[in-house]
Design a protein around this motif. Structure first.
Motif, PDB file in Angstrom:
ATOM      1  N   MET A  81       5.897  -0.814   7.443  1.00 25.18           N
ATOM      2  CA  MET A  81       5.964   0.347   6.560  1.00 25.18           C
ATOM      3  C   MET A  81       4.560   0.860   6.237  1.00 25.18           C
ATOM      4  O   MET A  81       3.570   0.135   6.376  1.00 25.18           O
ATOM      5  CB  MET A  81       6.692  -0.015   5.254  1.00 25.18           C
ATOM      6  N   LYS A  82       4.509   2.101   5.786  1.00 28.77           N
ATOM      7  CA  LYS A  82       3.256   2.646   5.293  1.00 28.77           C
ATOM      8  C   LYS A  82       2.908   1.883   4.013  1.00 28.77           C
ATOM      9  O   LYS A  82       3.789   1.585   3.213  1.00 28.77           O
ATOM     10  CB  LYS A  82       3.453   4.150   4.998  1.00 28.77           C
ATOM     11  N   LYS A  83       1.646   1.542   3.833  1.00 28.93           N
ATOM     12  CA  LYS A  83       1.184   0.754   2.670  1.00 28.93           C
ATOM     13  C   LYS A  83       1.807  -0.643   2.645  1.00 28.93           C
ATOM     14  O   LYS A  83       2.061  -1.211   1.574  1.00 28.93           O
ATOM     15  CB  LYS A  83       1.506   1.476   1.356  1.00 28.93           C
ATOM     16  N   GLU A  84       2.072  -1.208   3.822  1.00 23.37           N
ATOM     17  CA  GLU A  84       2.688  -2.546   3.876  1.00 23.37           C
ATOM     18  C   GLU A  84       1.853  -3.590   3.146  1.00 23.37           C
ATOM     19  O   GLU A  84       2.370  -4.400   2.377  1.00 23.37           O
ATOM     20  CB  GLU A  84       2.899  -2.982   5.343  1.00 23.37           C
ATOM     21  N   LYS A  85       0.530  -3.565   3.380  1.00 29.04           N
ATOM     22  CA  LYS A  85      -0.341  -4.579   2.772  1.00 29.04           C
ATOM     23  C   LYS A  85      -0.312  -4.473   1.248  1.00 29.04           C
ATOM     24  O   LYS A  85      -0.274  -5.491   0.546  1.00 29.04           O
ATOM     25  CB  LYS A  85      -1.769  -4.404   3.298  1.00 29.04           C
ATOM     26  N   ASN A  86      -0.328  -3.249   0.731  1.00 34.98           N
ATOM     27  CA  ASN A  86      -0.278  -3.045  -0.721  1.00 34.98           C
ATOM     28  C   ASN A  86       1.058  -3.524  -1.282  1.00 34.98           C
ATOM     29  O   ASN A  86       1.116  -4.161  -2.345  1.00 34.98           O
ATOM     30  CB  ASN A  86      -0.496  -1.558  -1.047  1.00 34.98           C
ATOM     31  N   CYS A  87       2.137  -3.240  -0.553  1.00 30.34           N
ATOM     32  CA  CYS A  87       3.477  -3.678  -0.958  1.00 30.34           C
ATOM     33  C   CYS A  87       3.538  -5.200  -1.044  1.00 30.34           C
ATOM     34  O   CYS A  87       4.042  -5.775  -2.010  1.00 30.34           O
ATOM     35  CB  CYS A  87       4.513  -3.165   0.044  1.00 30.34           C
ATOM     36  N   LEU A  88       2.981  -5.869  -0.033  1.00 34.94           N
ATOM     37  CA  LEU A  88       3.003  -7.334   0.007  1.00 34.94           C
ATOM     38  C   LEU A  88       2.136  -7.936  -1.103  1.00 34.94           C
ATOM     39  O   LEU A  88       2.478  -8.967  -1.678  1.00 34.94           O
ATOM     40  CB  LEU A  88       2.536  -7.825   1.377  1.00 34.94           C
ATOM     41  N   ARG A  89       1.009  -7.282  -1.390  1.00 38.30           N
ATOM     42  CA  ARG A  89       0.128  -7.754  -2.473  1.00 38.30           C
ATOM     43  C   ARG A  89       0.890  -7.746  -3.804  1.00 38.30           C
ATOM     44  O   ARG A  89       0.828  -8.699  -4.573  1.00 38.30           O
ATOM     45  CB  ARG A  89      -1.118  -6.852  -2.559  1.00 38.30           C
ATOM     46  N   ILE A  90       1.635  -6.659  -4.048  1.00 39.78           N
ATOM     47  CA  ILE A  90       2.431  -6.550  -5.282  1.00 39.78           C
ATOM     48  C   ILE A  90       3.527  -7.614  -5.292  1.00 39.78           C
ATOM     49  O   ILE A  90       3.746  -8.296  -6.296  1.00 39.78           O
ATOM     50  CB  ILE A  90       3.043  -5.130  -5.411  1.00 39.78           C
ATOM     51  N   PHE A  91       4.216  -7.776  -4.153  1.00 40.30           N
ATOM     52  CA  PHE A  91       5.301  -8.763  -4.070  1.00 40.30           C
ATOM     53  C   PHE A  91       4.798 -10.152  -4.436  1.00 40.30           C
ATOM     54  O   PHE A  91       5.404 -10.850  -5.247  1.00 40.30           O
ATOM     55  CB  PHE A  91       5.905  -8.795  -2.666  1.00 40.30           C
ATOM     56  N   TRP A  92       3.680 -10.575  -3.826  1.00 41.74           N
ATOM     57  CA  TRP A  92       3.213 -11.945  -4.043  1.00 41.74           C
ATOM     58  C   TRP A  92       2.707 -12.150  -5.471  1.00 41.74           C
ATOM     59  O   TRP A  92       2.831 -13.244  -6.024  1.00 41.74           O
ATOM     60  CB  TRP A  92       2.150 -12.333  -3.022  1.00 41.74           C
ATOM     61  N   SER A  93       2.134 -11.107  -6.077  1.00 41.05           N
ATOM     62  CA  SER A  93       1.676 -11.259  -7.464  1.00 41.05           C
ATOM     63  C   SER A  93       2.878 -11.468  -8.386  1.00 41.05           C
ATOM     64  O   SER A  93       2.838 -12.286  -9.307  1.00 41.05           O
ATOM     65  CB  SER A  93       0.852 -10.039  -7.904  1.00 41.05           C
ATOM     66  N   ILE A  94       3.978 -10.738  -8.116  1.00 41.81           N
ATOM     67  CA  ILE A  94       5.202 -10.895  -8.907  1.00 41.81           C
ATOM     68  C   ILE A  94       5.838 -12.262  -8.622  1.00 41.81           C
ATOM     69  O   ILE A  94       6.216 -12.997  -9.532  1.00 41.81           O
ATOM     70  CB  ILE A  94       6.223  -9.780  -8.560  1.00 41.81           C
ATOM     71  N   PHE A  95       5.924 -12.600  -7.342  1.00 45.28           N
ATOM     72  CA  PHE A  95       6.583 -13.843  -6.928  1.00 45.28           C
ATOM     73  C   PHE A  95       5.896 -15.065  -7.539  1.00 45.28           C
ATOM     74  O   PHE A  95       6.548 -15.958  -8.063  1.00 45.28           O
ATOM     75  CB  PHE A  95       6.586 -13.944  -5.400  1.00 45.28           C
ATOM     76  N   GLN A  96       4.556 -15.086  -7.460  1.00 46.19           N
ATOM     77  CA  GLN A  96       3.817 -16.231  -8.001  1.00 46.19           C
ATOM     78  C   GLN A  96       3.992 -16.335  -9.512  1.00 46.19           C
ATOM     79  O   GLN A  96       4.047 -17.424 -10.062  1.00 46.19           O
ATOM     80  CB  GLN A  96       2.341 -16.122  -7.641  1.00 46.19           C
TER      81      GLN A  96
END
Length: 361
Positions: A81-96
């Motif tokens: 997806m567009k902005k995949e890296k930014n999306c994943l950064r947000i996901f991992w911050s929430i997940f952790q």
């Protein structure tokens, strides 16, 4: 019928994490708690003393509880997806924050829910017939790719950086090669990319066919290196990169072997396993076929110099080298045998006897 449509419409839509973050930041209450939670995560990672007091810990707990009611909770990302890296950064911050750990068994990607049979219906030339004694399916798959504009375009786009020497000591620009390979597997329809990567080789003539399959990702650039790191060191390097960490978590989640399963897979889905495996190509954890007959795969690492961590290292390495789910999925694609080889278990329903008579197709 109208009831079904209504229930589907009323089901909450799971946002991607970028949109969920934007939505949260527009609301004062959500944005305040979100910023507090991010400060808590940052403080925990740096052992910052400000988050160790009772009052600060209470604020952190309150912020984390509030996030569970926000659009960010349970958000996902899409591969490529567009902005995949930014999306994943947000996901991992929430997940952790919510899970309190950084385990790699939970995929940040939205499930695709595809089946190998869907790909077979689209690609009868590549995968409808089991490998014959003479046919080189890997050569046929390369020809099929060249006849498809999208496949040809993205294949040329990775062949160029992966085969262009940079200097006397550098065979290529590995970063550019990896990026182009990720685009190939993210953009090209699976019937073509899988055809080249998972093609079956006839029993009568495995060597040339297997070598062509091994060369698909230009391993001299994308896979091999001067030194072979320890697999746990490579895993730690991977975890520092949002895309690599996410692709690895997706692979571990979707290719989890299960000894009691007929398919060999815990999730009973070969297509999802192959998709997650191909997602690793173009990261530091890029796997490939090793130089031996049959299906043997590994990242560029080993478990020498593991010390006390050797059991953990062996366990991680064997997720590639001795993974029944992955091996069965590759064989199923190569031989066109997804349908009828195994039946996925039906979902658990209130009426058990009815569920037994109506398995999923």
């Amino acid at each position: 019928m109208l009831k079904l449509l209504h229930s589907a419409a009323s089901r909450p839509v799971r946002l991607d994490c970028v949109k969920a973050s934007e939505q949260c930041l527009k609301e004062y209450s959500c944005s305040t708690k979100y910023r507090t939670m991010r400060q808590c995560v940052a403080g925990r990672e740096s052992n910052f003393s400000a988050v160790t007091g009772p009052e600060a810990q209470g604020e952190c707990r309150s912020a984390i509880d509030a996030m569970k009611q926000s659009p960010l909770y349970n958000c996902r990302c899409r591969r490529g997806m567009k902005k995949e890296k930014n999306c994943l950064r947000i996901f991992w911050s929430i997940f952790q924050s919510l899970q309190g750990n950084d385990l790699l068994e939970y995929s940040p990607y939205e499930p695709v829910n595809s089946r190998l049979s869907d790909i077979f219906r689209l690609a009868p030339i590549i995968a409808a017939e089991p490998a014959s004694t003479k046919e080189n399916n890997c050569l046929n798959a390369a020809k099929a790719c060249n006849l498809n504009d999208t496949c040809k375009k993205y294949r040329s786009a990775y062949i160029n950086p992966c085969t262009s020497r940079v200097s006397a000591s550098e065979v290529c620009n590995k970063r550019k090669c990896h990026k182009a390979l990720r685009q190939f597997f993210d953009k090209v329809p699976p019937k073509y990319s899988y055809g080249m990567l998972f093609c079956s080789c006839p029993a009568g003539d495995q060597t040339a066919c297997a070598e062509r399959r091994r060369q698909t990702i230009v391993p001299v650039c994308s896979y091999e290196d001067k030194d072979k790191p320890n697999c746990l060191t490579l895993q730690n390097t991977c975890k520092t990169n949002y895309i690599c960490r996410s692709r690895l978590a997706d692979f571990i989640s979707n290719c989890q072997p299960e000894a009691r399963s007929i398919s060999g897979c815990l999730r009973e889905n070969y297509a999802d396993c192959l998709l997650s495996y191909s997602g690793l190509i173009g990261t530091v954890m890029t796997p490939n076929y090793v130089r031996s007959l049959g299906i043997s795969l590994s990242p560029w690492c080993d478990c020498s110099s593991s010390g006390n961590s050797k059991p953990d290292c062996d366990k991680f390495a064997e997720f590639f080298t001795n993974n029944r789910c992955l091996r069965n999925a590759i064989q199923a694609f190569g031989n066109g045998t997804d349908v009828g080889v195994w039946q996925p278990q039906p979902p658990i329903q209130p009426n058990c006897s009815r569920a037994q008579h109506h398995p999923e197709g």
